[in-house]
Structures are given as structure tokens and as C-alpha cells.
Design an enzyme around this catalytic site. Structure first.
Site, PDB file in Angstrom:
ATOM      1  N   HIS A   1     -10.518   2.984  -0.978  1.00 43.91           N
ATOM      2  CA  HIS A   1     -10.699   2.583   0.419  1.00 43.91           C
ATOM      3  C   HIS A   1     -11.484   1.279   0.430  1.00 43.91           C
ATOM      4  CE1 HIS A   1     -10.238   4.709   4.513  1.00 43.91           C
ATOM      5  NE2 HIS A   1      -9.073   4.531   3.944  1.00 43.91           N
TER       6      HIS A   1
ATOM      7  N   HIS B   1       0.821  -1.210   0.000  1.00 48.16           N
ATOM      8  CA  HIS B   1       0.000   0.000   0.000  1.00 48.16           C
ATOM      9  C   HIS B   1       0.861   1.269   0.000  1.00 48.16           C
ATOM     10  CE1 HIS B   1      -3.697   2.245   0.896  1.00 48.16           C
ATOM     11  NE2 HIS B   1      -2.957   2.978   1.699  1.00 48.16           N
TER      12      HIS B   1
END
Lengths: 741, 84
Positions: free
Chosen positions: A93, A46
Site C-alpha cells: 500500500h 496494478h
């Protein structure tokens, strides 16, 4: 009481034995528990982009008005004239929203807004691109409802209009929904802020919310497959506070305008760790941080937790020495925490202390993407499934039993039907600059002081990318550009959000690489550089990976606000023209999926050169004042585009009569999704000029029908009352979500 | 069938941020309650129901809490069931 670092603990932190050896090399010793946590989040997929970076570098990142290049700042920035800059970015998200849809989506909006105002820009619009599974499942309805409410509540409270986006429903996203949010802001060029730390002796501030135990290890969480274990991880959910974020926005912009902010960065994934190390690495310096000074919400937090907490609504600021009190006064006025937690130092180490003792000591550049963080060249292998579904369908297609019923069924499919149920929950008009709210090809926002407009869209058809990743990547970009063109804008630049499965699976990585190639080709052709974005891997469930789903957010400029164009038909008697050509393609279509439950047959082919010519023709027609409405053909093909153009007008529906079809057979004429096609309407003689221009540039232009009446008639195949169409189109989603029949 | 009444409390899990509680705390301080140190908000429900016996009533209330009233991701619940 120090927690001992064992091989098991290293593995639990998602670090490989090789990565651990590298950490020892960098530090010249074994890391302690806090340092292990720091490396673990910063080197997670990430934060480090360790699998995607080599490919992201292949995207076009240069453009004449680009002020901030991809990856260099919190968001991309493009100059639009008179010293004004537009700042925008899209982020995912997905994993937080899968676990807790409302808060996951809400904090997604909060995070992307902070990226915008950390640049010194005031957010003026947001969009979202959502993917869910089958709405017949209660679980999907729960996720869909929670995500939409989360986005709505956060955006509405924060006071930024949510002006558009897209929603698709496909089985592949059943357990792993995609929630991509995009935000856009504007700033005067002189007030842009940067995410860097420099000037030894300058104080480092933490501002905004207090730090709690939220989202600890959110970043590593986003880099793991969702499985039964993620249930146990649930308490790491972050809770958003949009009113706090509004205060933070005003305080940060005021502080930046004050002129004594050296650097500012949002605290998103990996909180204090990420912001301190990235800012220090960027400025080529170090930082010393004293955790005792960090305002806390909970007692007994250990350094590990403080460094990794993802509590929302916080920022890290580096302030010019001597102006501490000035900055503190601003944040005090807005009733926000504002504490000096450290200092910029010359030597390149990030030294973290607690209770006087050093708890972590790491060279910041060793942590960050593009520098010390690992980069992997992942293996690629063409997926086997493509043999089954990738081959393009050829030949003539048998007609459905009843074209009217087929059209109604398609119109009521959740992917195609009106998303009013979604956007009526959003405040689309706050700040009163929304010229085109959701419901046309793109949204348009006015820049009051410039008397110009910005058109915004987010597009990406995951099914196309599944069937042909490279072509799907191209189409995503081309469709975004086409949507902007149809709204009267000139495409400027792109932000992208790339949602894929596990990058360590060579078949998944092959689809990623091909998609990025396709995006790159199309962005080069459209001259829309990629200004940044986000990569989200590990989008999968025990059932397999989601479709490769790149989402393209594109921003366009409208110089003349009189040229803003909408998709719906305007006046009785206007002629309907079709720009572009039907190639008889049905593969990958919504028609095949809805009517036959079939996903296959390849996807439409996009010829970039032809696409550009079609777009140029449409843009010319709008500039000449010939075009009264323009609507691009996408899911559901011509028939759906016509139905939408009949129904979408806020001033009331208007019928159409179409008597000329151009495909090799009736089915692909109506429902095929051949690319590079736009329907426009013109008044009487306008069609001749468009036709002549089209002939000269090699674009097929045909008059296919006329606006008028209270029916949609297509040849002798479709003959439906607008009331019936509207009922399916507008209310299908409401009926599913609110249980009305 | 017997009649029961369930009294149910829903609270945020420890450590989960409570923006509403935070605002109430700052309002308390503004009003002069200097001693106020922390506020956590929650919900309270009373449900009347019929069941064979107390244990099946409890089981049903448990299910109601888990499936509808509480969000088990971020909230805890507790209940007391008594016969009326």
C-alpha cells in the site's frame, strides 16, 4: 448527461491509443465513460500485472501441499496436516501511504485481512515490511509515525496480533516509502471459499459498508509516478473502519460455514468492477448488476463512481439460489448491509444497469489478468549505474579508528537498532497464541488445536538488489528461510511483494527481471513455492526510482513446540558456535553505509547449495536438542548478531566473550555480511556433535567464544559494557521519534 | 502587541468517510431520534495568541491550522480571529 469520450480523456485514464483500439474491438463500438473507467482500472498495471505477468509465471508455483496456486484465489493456501490449511498473502500500500500515511497503511492492513477471510480463513497474525527515507528529515518521521500508527490502530482494533516484520531506512525511499503488509489465517480444509461466480440465477450480494466516493481511481493512481499532480488527487484517500471489518469478518465466516456461499471476493482496488468481472470470468459466466440496489453513503453518485469506488470493508458474494434469506439474516445479525445487486447469468457479459438503462456492457474475461487484459514484454537493459557500484570489493579493508565506536554507531543506526518503538504500539499478544512476539529471528504463532506452530518472517534487502538484483533476490529468499530455520521451523511456502520503479524504463525492468530470476532460483532450491503476492511498480519520485525491493514473506511449520528456538544467549558458560564461512565481503554492507556513507562494492555472494547445507545443519542441531539459541547473521555482520544475542532476551541481557575471528581481515570479520552464517549456542560437549555433522556435510563449524559476564568482548577489538550497548540498541529509535536525548 | 483569540473548526472534507459520525448516527437512532439523518464529526480549538495586528494574527492561525491542527489531505478548516 453523458461525458464524451475524447482522446484526451482516454489518455487521462492511462490507456494507450493501441489499448483504446483494442477496447473498441472487444465491444464492437466506442466505450462510454463508465466503460472507459472500467477498462482503465482493470487494465492498469496494478490490476492487470501487464508488465510483470510473463516473469511471475517463471516462479515455482507447484508444491505438494499447495491448495491454491498463485493468482487463482484471493490468497495462497497450504495444507499443514489434520485437514488444517494456512492461508497467507502480502500486499503493498505504498502510494496511498505516501499521500496519507495513517489511512494508507490502515487500509492496507484492512485489505490484506479481507483477502484472508474471503478464503474462509480466520486471520491469526500479521506482519509488515516498511521502507522509509532518512529519519533526520521531519517528513520521514511524519510518514514513519503515521504508517506505524495506522497499522497499529487498524490491527489492534480488528483484533489480530501484529507479530513481526522489518523496517529499513535509506535515502532512496525518501519520497516513496514502501508499506508492505502480510496476513495469515487458518481454516479447516472443507470450509475454504473460492472467488468465483457460477450457477445462472444465483444472486449476487454486496455486503458490508456503504459505497462512497473513496479512492476512486486508486488503482490507476497506484500505477502512476508520484509527482506534484498526486497532491491534487488527494481526496481519493480511503478511510478504514476496523470495527466494521471485524463485523464483516465474523459475518462472512458464519455465512461460509453455512455452506451456501458459491463464491466470495474482497472489494479492494477497483471495487465492484474488479470483484464482479474477476468472479464472473473465473466461473466462465456473466453477471447482471443493478446499481440502484447498491447502498450508498453519498448522494448523486454516477455509475462511473459506483463502479470504481474503493470504499473499504465491502465484499461481493454469490449465494446459492433459495438461501438468500438465510444469508441476509446472518448479515442483519451483525448489523451490516446485505443487498442483492444482481444475478449470475449464462452468457458471458457483465451488464450493469442504472435506472433501468444499461450503463456498461463488457465481456468480463476481456477485463481480467491472464485473460483479456493486455500483457507486455517490456524492454530490458542492464543499468549503467551498476558499472559504478556493482563491482565487488576485494582485498583487505583498513580498520576503523576505534572498533568500539564503530559498533556503537552501527547499533544506533535506525535500520539496525531495536524496533521496539514500532512494535510496542502493536498488540502482539491478542488471541493469546503468540509464542514468539517481535524481537527474535522470526515470529511464532501456535495453532492451538493442532499443537503445532507457524513461524513467520518478512525479508528483503533492497540495497543488495540495487547492487546485484539477481543475487539480492536470492538472498531475500535465503534469509527468510534462514530466519525460520533459526526459530525451529521448516520453511513451507512464500508470498512476495515486488516493489520497483517504472517498468517502462528498460533499466528498471532489467532489475525486476533479474530479481525475479534470483527469487525463482532460491525458491526452487529451498522448495518453497510462491503462492501469490503483489507487484507494485512506479515507486519513484522526481529524484529517481527506489531501490529494486522484493520482499519475501515466508511461512514455516514447527511440528514440535518444544523446538521453538530464539536468537538470544541463554546461560553463562554456553559455547558460541559459528556455522558457515566468512568470505571477506564488505560490499553493500550497513557498515560501509553508516561509517563511510558508501553504497557500493557489490553485494555478498550467495551459494544456494552451501546455504542449504548450513540450514540443514542448524535444523538438525535444533531437532537433536543441542542448540539453545540460533541467530542468523545479516545487516551489520557478526558483531551486530552477537550484540543482539546479548541484548534481546526478555529475561535480561547476558554478555559474551569471543576470541576467534575467521575473516581475511578484522573489519570484514566483524562487520562483513557474508551469507549463509548462523551463530548458535550449545552446552559443553554439544559442539563436537555439531562439528562432526558439519564436517560430514561440508559446513564450517567453529567455536568462537563463550556466553557470560556483563560485557561484549570481541578479541582485542571490542570491549563494551552491555549497558552502553543496550542504550544505543534499544533507545536510539525512541530518541529520534520522541525527541528525547 | 495585541491579544487575540482564534476559534478554529476542523471538519472532514466532503465525501471523506467518517466512521465516528456513522457510529453516532446509529446510536442516535437506537435512542429514538428517528429524525437523525446524518452526522459528521470534527474538532474545535480556541487559541490565544499575541500579534502586531489582526492580519498577522490571522496569518499565524492559518499556518497553525495548515501545519498542525488539520490534516489537509482529508480535512478542511475554518477560523475566526478576534481581538480580546
Amino acid at each position: 448527461m453523458e461525458i464524451k469520450v475524447t482522446p484526451e480523456l482516454v489518455a487521462q485514464h492511462g490507456l494507450t491509443p493501441e489499448e483504446y483500439e483494442r477496447i473498441k474491438e472487444i465491444l464492437g463500438r466506442e466505450p462510454n465513460f463508465t466503460e472507459l473507467g472500467i477498462f482503465s482500472v482493470m487494465w492498469s498495471e496494478h490490476c492487470s500485472y501487464k508488465s510483470s505477468l510473463p516473469w511471475l509465471k517463471s516462479l515455482p508455483r507447484e508444491g505438494e501441499n499447495l491448495l491454491a496456486k498463485a493468482g487463482e484465489e484471493n490468497a495462497g493456501a497450504v495444507e499443514i496436516g489434520d485437514g488444517w490449511v494456512v492461508v497467507f498473502k502480502m500486499e503493498s500500500h505504498n502510494h496511498p501511504s505516501a499521500v496519507e500515511p495513517y489511512q494508507g497503511a490502515a487500509t492496507g492492513v484492512g485489505g490484506i485481512m479481507r483477502d484472508i477471510f474471503a478464503m474462509g480463513a480466520r486471520p491469526i497474525a500479521s506482519l509488515n515490511s516498511l521502507r522509509f527515507g532518512n529519519l533526520e528529515s521531519p517528513q520521514t518521521r511524519y510518514l514513519f509515525d503515521g504508517v506505524v500508527r495506522g497499522i497499529a490502530d487498524y490491527g489492534n482494533c480488528f483484533g489480530v496480533p501484529n507479530v513481526g516484520g522489518e523496517v529499513y531506512f535509506e535515502d532512496t525511499y525518501q519520497e516513496n516509502p514502501l508499506v508492505n503488509v502480510m496476513a495469515l489465517g487458518v481454516a479447516k480444509r472443507g470450509y475454504l471459499a473460492s472467488a468465483l461466480a457460477k450457477g445462472p440465477g444465483n444472486p449476487v450480494f454486496i455486503v458490508g459498508s456503504s459505497t462512497g466516493r473513496d479512492g476512486i481511481h486508486g488503482a490507476t493512481f497506484a500505477s502512476e509516478e508520484l509527482n506534484e499532480k498526486s497532491q491534487a488527487r488527494r481526496p481519493s484517500v480511503q478511510i478504514g473502519d476496523p470495527f466494521m471489518e471485524k463485523l464483516l469478518l465474523e459475518a462472512c465466516l458464519e455465512a461460509i460455514r453455512g455452506g451456501h456461499i458459491v463464491g466470495i471476493q474482497d472489494m479492494g482496488a477497483a471495487g465492484i468492477t474488479c470483484s464482479t468481472s474477476e468472479m464472473a470470468a473465473k466461473g466462465g459466466c456473466g453477471m447482471k448488476i443493478d446499481l440502484d440496489k447498491v447502498p450508498r453513503r453519498e448522494e448523486g453518485m454516477i455509475p462511473y463512481e459506483l463502479m470504481l469506488s474503493e470504499s473499504q470493508e465491502r465484499m461481493l458474494l454469490v449465494v446459492e439460489r433459495g438461501y438468500e434469506e438465510e444469508v441476509k439474516a446472518i448479515f442483519k445479525k451483525w448489523e451490516l448491509n446485505c443487498e442483492v445487486i444482481g444475478q449470475v447469468v449464462e452468457e458471458g457479459w457483465l451488464k450493469v444497469r442504472e435506472g433501468g438503462e444499461v450503463v456498461a456492457s463488457i465481456p468480463p474475461h476481456s477485463l481480467v489478468v491472464g485473460e483479456g487484459a493486455p500483457v507486455y514484454k517490456r524492454k530490458e537493459k542492464k543499468p549503467k549505474y551498476l558499472d559504478r557500484v556493482g563491482k565487488r570489493l576485494k582485498g583487505r579493508f583498513p580498520p576503523p579508528a576505534d572498533f568500539n565506536q564503530a559498533l556503537l554507531k552501527l547499533l544506533s543506526s535506525p535500520t539496525i537498532s531495536s524496533k521496539e518503538w514500532v512494535y510496542r504500539q502493536y498488540d502482539t499478544m491478542v488471541r493469546t497464541n503468540t509464542l514468539l512476539p517481535p524481537g527474535s529471528d522470526a515470529a511464532v504463532i501456535r495453532i492451538k488445536k493442532l499443537n503445532k506452530g507457524l513461524a513467520l518472517t518478512a525479508d528483503g534487502n533492497g540495497r543488495y538488489c540495487y547492487l546485484d538484483p539477481r543475487m539480492g533476490g536470492r538472498i531475500a529468499v535465503a534469509e527468510a528461510a534462514r530466519n525460520l530455520i533459526c526459530s525451529g521451523a521448516k520453511p513451507l511456502a512464500v508470498t512476495d511483494c515486488l516493489n520497483f520503479g517504472n517498468p517502462e524504463d528498460p533499466e528498471v525492468f532489467w532489475t525486476f527481471a533479474r530479481c525475479v530470476e534470483g527469487i525463482g532460483e532460491a525458491c526452487r532450491a529451498m522448495q518453497t513455492p510462491v503462492t501469490g503476492g503483489n507487484v507494485s511498480f512506479y515507486n519513484q519520485s522526481p529524484q529517481g526510482s527506489v531501490y529494486p525491493t522484493p520482499v519475501i514473506g515466508m511461512v514455516g511449520l514447527i511440528d514440535d513446540l518444544d523446538k521453538v528456538t530464539t536468537q538470544w544467549f541463554k546461560e553463562k558458560g554456553d559455547l558460541i558456535l559459528l556455522l558457515g564461512e566468512n568470505r571477506g565481503e564488505l560490499g553493500g554492507s550497513e557498515y560501509l553505509r553508516v561509517i563511510y556513507g558508501m553504497v557500493g562494492g557489490g553485494c555478498p555472494v550467495l551459494d544456494l547449495d552451501y546455504e542449504l547445507r548450513v540450514q540443514a545443519l542448524c535444523r538438525w542441531g535444533i531437532a537433536q536438542g543441542l542448540v539453545k539459541s540460533a541467530h542468523d547473521l545479516s545487516e551489520g555482520g557478526l558483531a551486530i548478531a552477537l550484540a543482539e544475542a546479548c541484548l534481546a532476551s526478555p529475561e535480561g541481557r547476558v554478555g559474551a566473550w569471543v576470541d576467534s575471528l575467521d575473516g581475511p581481515d578484522e573489519v570484514s570479520s566483524l562487520f562483513g555480511e557474508s551469507q549463509s552464517r548462523i551463530i548458535v549456542t550449545v552446552e559443553d560437549e554439544g559442539w563436537k556433535r555439531l562439528k562432526e555433522k558439519g564436517d560430514n556435510s561440508g559446513v564450517k563449524v567453529r567455536v568462537i567464544g563463550k556466553v557470560g559476564g556483563d560485557k561484549l568482548k570481541i578479541g582485542n577489538l571490542v570491549d563494551l559494557d552491555l549497558g552502553r550497548l543496550e542504550d544505543e540498541y534499544r533507545f536510539s529509535l525512541v530518541r529520534i521519534m520522541e525527541g528525547r536525548s | 502587541m495585541k491579544k487575540f483569540k482564534a476559534k478554529i473548526h476542523i471538519t472532514l472534507k466532503p465525501g471523506v468517510f467518517d466512521p465516528q459520525g456513522k457510529v453516532i448516527l446509529s446510536a442516535l437512532k437506537t435512542l429514538g431520534h428517528k429524525g437523525a439523518k446524518g452526522v459528521r464529526t470534527g474538532k474545535y480549538f480556541e487559541i490565544e495568541l499575541e500579534a502586531e495586528d489582526k492580519s498577522s494574527a490571522k496569518q499565524e492561525v492559518e499556518q497553525i491550522c495548515h501545519d498542525l491542527l488539520a490534516n489537509p489531505v482529508i480535512e478542511d478548516y475554518s477560523h475566526r480571529v478576534s481581538e480580546v
